[in-house]
Design a protein around this motif. Structure first.
Motif, PDB file in Angstrom:
ATOM      1  N   SER A  39       0.856  -1.197   0.000  1.00  0.00           N
ATOM      2  CA  SER A  39       0.000   0.000   0.000  1.00  0.00           C
ATOM      3  C   SER A  39       0.891   1.246   0.000  1.00  0.00           C
ATOM      4  N   PHE A  40       0.356   2.314  -0.591  1.00  0.00           N
ATOM      5  CA  PHE A  40       1.127   3.543  -0.759  1.00  0.00           C
ATOM      6  C   PHE A  40       0.426   4.731  -0.123  1.00  0.00           C
ATOM      7  N   SER A  41       1.200   5.523   0.595  1.00  0.00           N
ATOM      8  CA  SER A  41       0.772   6.848   1.038  1.00  0.00           C
ATOM      9  C   SER A  41       1.540   7.849   0.193  1.00  0.00           C
ATOM     10  N   VAL A  42       0.825   8.800  -0.368  1.00  0.00           N
ATOM     11  CA  VAL A  42       1.444   9.831  -1.194  1.00  0.00           C
ATOM     12  C   VAL A  42       1.466  11.127  -0.386  1.00  0.00           C
ATOM     13  N   VAL A  43       2.637  11.732  -0.271  1.00  0.00           N
ATOM     14  CA  VAL A  43       2.781  12.997   0.431  1.00  0.00           C
ATOM     15  C   VAL A  43       3.158  14.069  -0.587  1.00  0.00           C
ATOM     16  N   ILE A  44       2.345  15.121  -0.624  1.00  0.00           N
ATOM     17  CA  ILE A  44       2.585  16.266  -1.501  1.00  0.00           C
ATOM     18  C   ILE A  44       2.767  17.489  -0.607  1.00  0.00           C
ATOM     19  N   CYS A  45       3.942  18.082  -0.639  1.00  0.00           N
ATOM     20  CA  CYS A  45       4.219  19.296   0.131  1.00  0.00           C
ATOM     21  C   CYS A  45       4.128  20.487  -0.812  1.00  0.00           C
ATOM     22  N   SER A  46       3.487  21.544  -0.342  1.00  0.00           N
ATOM     23  CA  SER A  46       3.281  22.695  -1.207  1.00  0.00           C
ATOM     24  C   SER A  46       3.512  23.997  -0.451  1.00  0.00           C
TER      25      SER A  46
ATOM     26  N   ARG B   6      10.279  20.314   7.341  1.00  0.00           N
ATOM     27  CA  ARG B   6       9.194  20.227   8.327  1.00  0.00           C
ATOM     28  C   ARG B   6       7.899  19.777   7.654  1.00  0.00           C
ATOM     29  N   ALA B   7       7.628  20.281   6.461  1.00  0.00           N
ATOM     30  CA  ALA B   7       6.424  19.876   5.738  1.00  0.00           C
ATOM     31  C   ALA B   7       6.467  18.386   5.410  1.00  0.00           C
ATOM     32  N   MET B   8       7.617  17.914   4.970  1.00  0.00           N
ATOM     33  CA  MET B   8       7.754  16.480   4.670  1.00  0.00           C
ATOM     34  C   MET B   8       7.530  15.639   5.931  1.00  0.00           C
ATOM     35  N   ALA B   9       8.126  16.063   7.029  1.00  0.00           N
ATOM     36  CA  ALA B   9       7.975  15.327   8.281  1.00  0.00           C
ATOM     37  C   ALA B   9       6.517  15.307   8.728  1.00  0.00           C
TER      38      ALA B   9
ATOM     39  N   ILE C 115       4.721  12.744   6.435  1.00  0.00           N
ATOM     40  CA  ILE C 115       5.120  11.369   6.751  1.00  0.00           C
ATOM     41  C   ILE C 115       4.511  10.924   8.071  1.00  0.00           C
ATOM     42  N   ALA C 116       4.368  11.832   9.023  1.00  0.00           N
ATOM     43  CA  ALA C 116       3.766  11.489  10.318  1.00  0.00           C
ATOM     44  C   ALA C 116       2.315  11.050  10.169  1.00  0.00           C
ATOM     45  N   GLN C 117       1.642  11.487   9.110  1.00  0.00           N
ATOM     46  CA  GLN C 117       0.245  11.115   8.868  1.00  0.00           C
ATOM     47  C   GLN C 117       0.114   9.820   8.071  1.00  0.00           C
ATOM     48  N   ALA C 118       1.199   9.334   7.510  1.00  0.00           N
ATOM     49  CA  ALA C 118       1.169   8.213   6.576  1.00  0.00           C
ATOM     50  C   ALA C 118       0.907   6.883   7.268  1.00  0.00           C
ATOM     51  N   SER C 119       0.066   6.065   6.640  1.00  0.00           N
ATOM     52  CA  SER C 119      -0.215   4.730   7.166  1.00  0.00           C
ATOM     53  C   SER C 119       0.038   3.631   6.136  1.00  0.00           C
ATOM     54  N   GLY C 120       0.486   3.991   4.949  1.00  0.00           N
ATOM     55  CA  GLY C 120       0.791   2.991   3.922  1.00  0.00           C
ATOM     56  C   GLY C 120       2.097   2.284   4.204  1.00  0.00           C
ATOM     57  N   ASP C 121       2.308   1.178   3.498  1.00  0.00           N
ATOM     58  CA  ASP C 121       3.565   0.438   3.628  1.00  0.00           C
ATOM     59  C   ASP C 121       4.749   1.252   3.113  1.00  0.00           C
ATOM     60  N   VAL C 122       4.501   2.043   2.062  1.00  0.00           N
ATOM     61  CA  VAL C 122       5.539   2.836   1.425  1.00  0.00           C
ATOM     62  C   VAL C 122       5.034   4.269   1.306  1.00  0.00           C
ATOM     63  N   VAL C 123       5.907   5.230   1.599  1.00  0.00           N
ATOM     64  CA  VAL C 123       5.581   6.647   1.432  1.00  0.00           C
ATOM     65  C   VAL C 123       6.226   7.128   0.143  1.00  0.00           C
ATOM     66  N   CYS C 124       5.408   7.731  -0.717  1.00  0.00           N
ATOM     67  CA  CYS C 124       5.891   8.298  -1.975  1.00  0.00           C
ATOM     68  C   CYS C 124       5.770   9.809  -1.902  1.00  0.00           C
ATOM     69  N   MET C 125       6.836  10.493  -2.248  1.00  0.00           N
ATOM     70  CA  MET C 125       6.838  11.949  -2.252  1.00  0.00           C
ATOM     71  C   MET C 125       6.567  12.435  -3.671  1.00  0.00           C
ATOM     72  N   LEU C 126       5.619  13.351  -3.806  1.00  0.00           N
ATOM     73  CA  LEU C 126       5.299  13.961  -5.096  1.00  0.00           C
ATOM     74  C   LEU C 126       5.375  15.469  -4.926  1.00  0.00           C
TER      75      LEU C 126
END
Length: 128
Positions: free
Chosen positions: A6-13, A74-77, A80-91
């Motif tokens: 499973s994937f969690s996608v993190v988008i920082c803006s 800090r935004a990335m952290a 990632i702290a909210q992520a629950s997937g097996d893998v975190v993907c940064m976009l």
């Protein structure tokens, strides 16, 4: 039974109002749906936070994190702290994925569970 990653996608803006919706839509439009899409607005002053809330505030697939500006790390952290997937993907918020990105990534992770980190190539589109 084969492993299904499973994937969690993190988008920082930060002040990417002109691009961030396209990034989020590319994550949501994957053929292999992510478990979650987390968008961290890092104190934008260009109306990005309001635009994101308007489009995704009621969307259960998207977690919005609106915070005071603290910088990219800090935004990335925060994401990632909210992520629950097996893998975190940064976009990046000014990028987007083709609709098969997570499918291809998933095939790799599903068949090679010993892999911890993957990076991919990119294509430049347009002048910017």
């Amino acid at each position: 039974m084969p492993l299904v990653t499973s994937f969690s996608v993190v988008i920082c803006s930060y002040n990417y109002r002109a691009y961030v919706l396209e990034a989020v839509e590319s994550a949501l439009g994957q053929r292999r749906a992510p478990k979650q899409v987390i968008v961290v607005d890092d104190g934008s002053t260009d109306g990005s936070a309001e635009l994101l809330a308007e489009h995704y505030g009621d969307d259960p697939r998207v977690t919005l994190v609106l915070q005071a500006n603290g910088g990219q790390l800090r935004a990335m952290a925060s994401g990632i702290a909210q992520a629950s997937g097996d893998v975190v993907c940064m976009l990046d918020s000014d990028d987007y994925w083709t609709d098969d990105y997570l499918s291809q990534l998933g095939e790799l992770y599903d068949s090679r569970p010993e892999i911890d980190f993957v990076f991919s190539d990119l294509q430049h589109i347009g002048q910017n």
